[in-house]
Design an enzyme around this catalytic site. Structure first.
Site, PDB file in Angstrom:
ATOM      1  N   HIS A   1      83.934  86.195  22.516  1.00 29.37           N
ATOM      2  CA  HIS A   1      82.915  87.233  22.661  1.00 29.37           C
ATOM      3  C   HIS A   1      81.549  86.609  22.919  1.00 29.37           C
ATOM      4  CE1 HIS A   1      81.415  86.453  18.614  1.00 29.37           C
ATOM      5  NE2 HIS A   1      82.603  86.680  18.088  1.00 29.37           N
TER       6      HIS A   1
ATOM      7  N   HIS B   1      80.410  83.351  21.083  1.00 32.64           N
ATOM      8  CA  HIS B   1      80.985  82.104  21.600  1.00 32.64           C
ATOM      9  C   HIS B   1      80.353  81.751  22.945  1.00 32.64           C
ATOM     10  CE1 HIS B   1      84.515  84.106  19.439  1.00 32.64           C
ATOM     11  NE2 HIS B   1      84.058  83.201  18.605  1.00 32.64           N
TER      12      HIS B   1
ATOM     13  N   CYS C   1      88.255  80.941   1.307  1.00 35.24           N
ATOM     14  CA  CYS C   1      88.236  82.062   2.260  1.00 35.24           C
ATOM     15  C   CYS C   1      88.915  81.603   3.540  1.00 35.24           C
ATOM     16  CB  CYS C   1      86.818  82.532   2.573  1.00 35.24           C
ATOM     17  SG  CYS C   1      86.804  83.701   3.969  1.00 35.24           S
TER      18      CYS C   1
ATOM     19  N   CYS D   1      86.765  81.862   6.800  1.00 41.77           N
ATOM     20  CA  CYS D   1      85.842  80.732   7.006  1.00 41.77           C
ATOM     21  C   CYS D   1      86.582  79.414   7.023  1.00 41.77           C
ATOM     22  CB  CYS D   1      84.816  80.638   5.877  1.00 41.77           C
ATOM     23  SG  CYS D   1      83.770  82.066   5.670  1.00 41.77           S
TER      24      CYS D   1
ATOM     25  N   CYS E   1      83.884  86.794  -0.383  1.00 38.07           N
ATOM     26  CA  CYS E   1      83.328  85.802   0.548  1.00 38.07           C
ATOM     27  C   CYS E   1      81.939  86.258   1.020  1.00 38.07           C
ATOM     28  CB  CYS E   1      84.244  85.639   1.756  1.00 38.07           C
ATOM     29  SG  CYS E   1      83.430  84.793   3.133  1.00 38.07           S
TER      30      CYS E   1
ATOM     31  N   HIS F   1      82.398  86.949   5.087  1.00 40.38           N
ATOM     32  CA  HIS F   1      83.332  87.994   5.520  1.00 40.38           C
ATOM     33  C   HIS F   1      83.403  89.197   4.586  1.00 40.38           C
ATOM     34  CE1 HIS F   1      84.738  84.475   7.819  1.00 40.38           C
ATOM     35  NE2 HIS F   1      85.088  85.359   8.707  1.00 40.38           N
TER      36      HIS F   1
ATOM     37  N   LYS G   1      75.427  93.966  13.057  1.00 36.65           N
ATOM     38  CA  LYS G   1      76.207  92.740  13.047  1.00 36.65           C
ATOM     39  C   LYS G   1      77.368  92.868  14.044  1.00 36.65           C
ATOM     40  CE  LYS G   1      78.269  89.524   9.874  1.00 36.65           C
ATOM     41  NZ  LYS G   1      79.672  89.485   9.730  1.00 36.65           N
TER      42      LYS G   1
ATOM     43  N   LYS H   1      84.275  92.627  14.542  1.00 36.31           N
ATOM     44  CA  LYS H   1      85.457  93.195  15.172  1.00 36.31           C
ATOM     45  C   LYS H   1      85.918  94.450  14.442  1.00 36.31           C
ATOM     46  CE  LYS H   1      89.431  92.057  16.790  1.00 36.31           C
ATOM     47  NZ  LYS H   1      90.706  91.512  16.414  1.00 36.31           N
TER      48      LYS H   1
HETATM   49  N1  MSP Z   1      86.412  76.634  14.611  1.00 36.23           N
HETATM   50  C1  MSP Z   1      85.127  76.654  14.020  1.00 36.23           C
HETATM   51  C2  MSP Z   1      84.246  75.577  14.594  1.00 36.23           C
HETATM   52  C3  MSP Z   1      84.754  74.168  14.464  1.00 36.23           C
HETATM   53  S1  MSP Z   1      83.699  73.018  15.206  1.00 36.23           S
HETATM   54  C4  MSP Z   1      84.285  71.550  14.769  1.00 36.23           C
HETATM   55  C5  MSP Z   1      84.481  78.020  14.221  1.00 36.23           C
HETATM   56  N2  MSP Z   1      84.949  78.765  15.240  1.00 36.23           N
HETATM   57  S2  MSP Z   1      84.474  80.247  15.587  1.00 36.23           S
HETATM   58  O1  MSP Z   1      85.266  80.624  16.724  1.00 36.23           O
HETATM   59  O2  MSP Z   1      84.575  81.068  14.441  1.00 36.23           O
HETATM   60  O3  MSP Z   1      82.972  80.267  15.925  1.00 36.23           O
HETATM   61  C6  MSP Z   1      82.356  79.385  16.766  1.00 36.23           C
HETATM   62  C7  MSP Z   1      80.885  79.630  17.017  1.00 36.23           C
HETATM   63  O4  MSP Z   1      80.589  80.946  17.430  1.00 36.23           O
HETATM   64  C8  MSP Z   1      79.978  79.325  15.846  1.00 36.23           C
HETATM   65  O5  MSP Z   1      79.033  78.367  16.245  1.00 36.23           O
HETATM   66  C9  MSP Z   1      79.307  80.628  15.547  1.00 36.23           C
HETATM   67  O6  MSP Z   1      77.999  80.449  15.122  1.00 36.23           O
HETATM   68  C10 MSP Z   1      79.349  81.300  16.893  1.00 36.23           C
HETATM   69  N3  MSP Z   1      79.180  82.740  16.763  1.00 36.23           N
HETATM   70  C11 MSP Z   1      80.098  83.653  16.331  1.00 36.23           C
HETATM   71  N4  MSP Z   1      79.489  84.874  16.295  1.00 36.23           N
HETATM   72  C12 MSP Z   1      78.203  84.763  16.684  1.00 36.23           C
HETATM   73  C13 MSP Z   1      77.147  85.657  16.901  1.00 36.23           C
HETATM   74  N5  MSP Z   1      77.247  86.943  16.630  1.00 36.23           N
HETATM   75  N6  MSP Z   1      75.990  85.157  17.428  1.00 36.23           N
HETATM   76  C14 MSP Z   1      75.857  83.834  17.774  1.00 36.23           C
HETATM   77  N7  MSP Z   1      76.825  82.974  17.575  1.00 36.23           N
HETATM   78  C15 MSP Z   1      77.971  83.380  16.937  1.00 36.23           C
HETATM   79  O7  MSP Z   1      83.576  78.353  13.517  1.00 36.23           O
END
Ligand code: MSP
Length: 465
Positions: A19, A22, A127, A130, A144, A147, A291, A294
């Protein structure tokens, strides 16, 4: 020898399609990679997926799939999304890659041989969302803090990494190298928390088996964060890639700073691997001030993001709308406004007026007084400080100057070819500076203005009603 530049994104959990959150991190890394490449550096831009652990195993099970089959189906969705956003990564690492698994086991063995791992019993809260351990103090109403879900009470035999042993070294690292954790406000947060004391870290699990086996005890699998963090290093343990370590910057979100700023350097200190130069933690996006979640249906996937105003406008908005490091709010209207008022009315307008005038009257080379009004040094400095919004502000201030120049010099009356030449060169410079942010449009501008016979081309940014 070329100077090298190595930038990484977090590796994402392929438990669902990507999304906007990412996309944001990955776009920023792409901008950094392109910017440095354009300045002659040898760039390595790494992204990928974090595929092991309880979280993935649980989701796969709920879909009645084997974890590997499940992630194999999702990984292409990430690759497709990144290609739609025009992200030019050099390597895509998966933690199920054989080479990665091998490096994780080797590093773990080294940490063990060093005497930094011991066996004990872990008792506490976990959790799965996380993939993190929490103390009672961290929990909010017993749930958590991220979450807001029920926490799992764990009691199992586990190997521990002597994290506490590295408290002093870490504090020294943060002090000697104040840029290691960026932005500054995050640096303070981490220092304060580390000062409170570090507990040894449970780095193995026995209650499920979707992960890498511990080399010195195959009954245990490696804690997913220990596995995942090593991706940044293992990706460089391949032929021709060795020179890229250490990473110049790990781009991450603020929620995963603790893992990167504390666990990661401690692991590397233990085995004596050089540390990355910088960890930059960006803020979080909300969607219409809520926020992104999902469960409440507040997500924007990549197709939705692109469909609003195109790829370049989406990239532009995310970097322009909020200072890198701060939280930001995303709304369709805010994106459309910037697309219309800045990309279409300012940049698009300049390009179309000047190209039309050149088509009619031509150009004649001369000293460029106009371009002197562009402070390129300042822009470079802002970029090096990760102040992307200000970089774009500066470039757009110069676009305003160019538009005023057209207005004041009235080349449609004077037919002044020299003025048009100044404008042409300035537009090419603007395209060069904007290319990392809006590569498709910058490429079009460059093509349009680099030929001997310049024509008024198609409209760059169609206005959206
Ligand atoms: N798998 C771990 C990272 C391991 S790195 C060695 C992880 N994955 S994740 O898919 O949950 O999230 C990855 C990234 O997406 C994080 O840096 C997180 O900050 C970012 N984001 C998820 N939702 C977000 C927003 N709403 N806004 C900005 N970034 C966000 O964590």
């Amino acid at each position: 020898m070329k100077e090298k530049f190595y930038v990484t994104t977090p590796i994402y959990y392929p438990n669902d399609v990507p999304h906007i959150g990412h996309a944001y991190t990955t776009i920023v890394a792409d901008v950094l990679a392109r910017w440095n490449k354009l300045r002659g550096k040898e760039v390595f831009f790494l992204t990928g997926t974090d595929e092991h652990g309880k979280k993935i195993e649980t989701v796969a099970k709920s879909k009645e799939k084997k974890p590997k089959q499940f992630v194999d189906e999702l990984v292409p969705k990430f690759k497709e999304a990144w290609s739609k956003l025009n992200l030019e990564y050099d390597s895509f690492i998966r933690t199920t890659d054989k080479n990665h698994e091998k490096i994780v086991r080797e590093v773990l063995q080294k940490v063990y041989d060093k005497g930094d791992i011991y066996k004990s019993v872990y008792e506490g809260n976990y959790c799965t969302g996380c993939e993190a351990y929490y103390t009672e103090k961290d929990l909010v109403d017993g749930k958590c803090p991220i979450h807001k879900t029920k926490i799992e009470k764990l009691k199992e035999e586990s190997y521990f990494f002597k994290l506490s042993k590295y408290q002093k070294d870490l504090l020294k690292l943060y002090k000697d190298n104040s840029e290691f954790i960026s932005p500054k406000k995050r640096n303070k947060e981490i220092i304060n928390r580390v000062k409170e004391g570090l507990k040894d870290l449970s780095i193995s699990r026995t209650s499920f088996d979707w992960g890498i086996k511990i080399p010195f005890d195959e009954e245990h699998i490696v804690y997913v964060w220990f596995d995942a963090l090593l991706n940044y290093y293992s990706a460089t343990r391949e032929k021709g890639k060795e020179k890229f370590w250490p990473a110049d910057v790990h781009i991450i979100g603020k929620d995963i700073l603790w893992f990167h700023a504390v666990y990661w350097p401690a692991m590397l200190l233990s085995v004596g691997i050089e540390l990355p130069k910088k960890i930059f933690a960006h803020g979080w996006w909300t969607f219409n001030n809520e926020k992104i979640s999902k469960s409440r249906g507040k997500v924007i996937n990549i197709d939705e993001l692109i469909s609003i105003a195109g790829v370049d406008s989406a990239r532009y908005f995310l970097l322009r709308a909020t200072p890198f490091g701060d939280d930001g709010d995303f709304s369709e209207q805010a994106l459309i406004d910037r697309h219309n008022n800045e990309l279409a009315d300012k940049l698009g307008n300049l390009v179309s007026r000047v190209s039309a005038l050149i088509e009619k009257y031509g150009t004649e080379k001369c000293e460029n007084k106009l371009i002197k009004k562009l402070n390129e040094k300042k822009i470079e400095k802002l970029f090096e400080n990760y102040e992307f919004d200000k970089v774009l502000n500066e470039i757009f201030a110069f676009i305003d100057v160019c538009n005023e120049y057209v207005q004041n010099k009235k080349p449609w009356e004077t037919k002044d070819k020299k003025v048009l030449s100044e404008l042409k060169e300035s537009i090419l410079k603007i395209a060069y500076l904007l290319e990392p942010f809006i590569p498709l449009s910058a490429e079009k501008i460059k093509k349009q203005f680099s030929v001997t016979k310049i024509n008024k081309g198609k409209i760059l940014f169609e206005k959206i009603k």
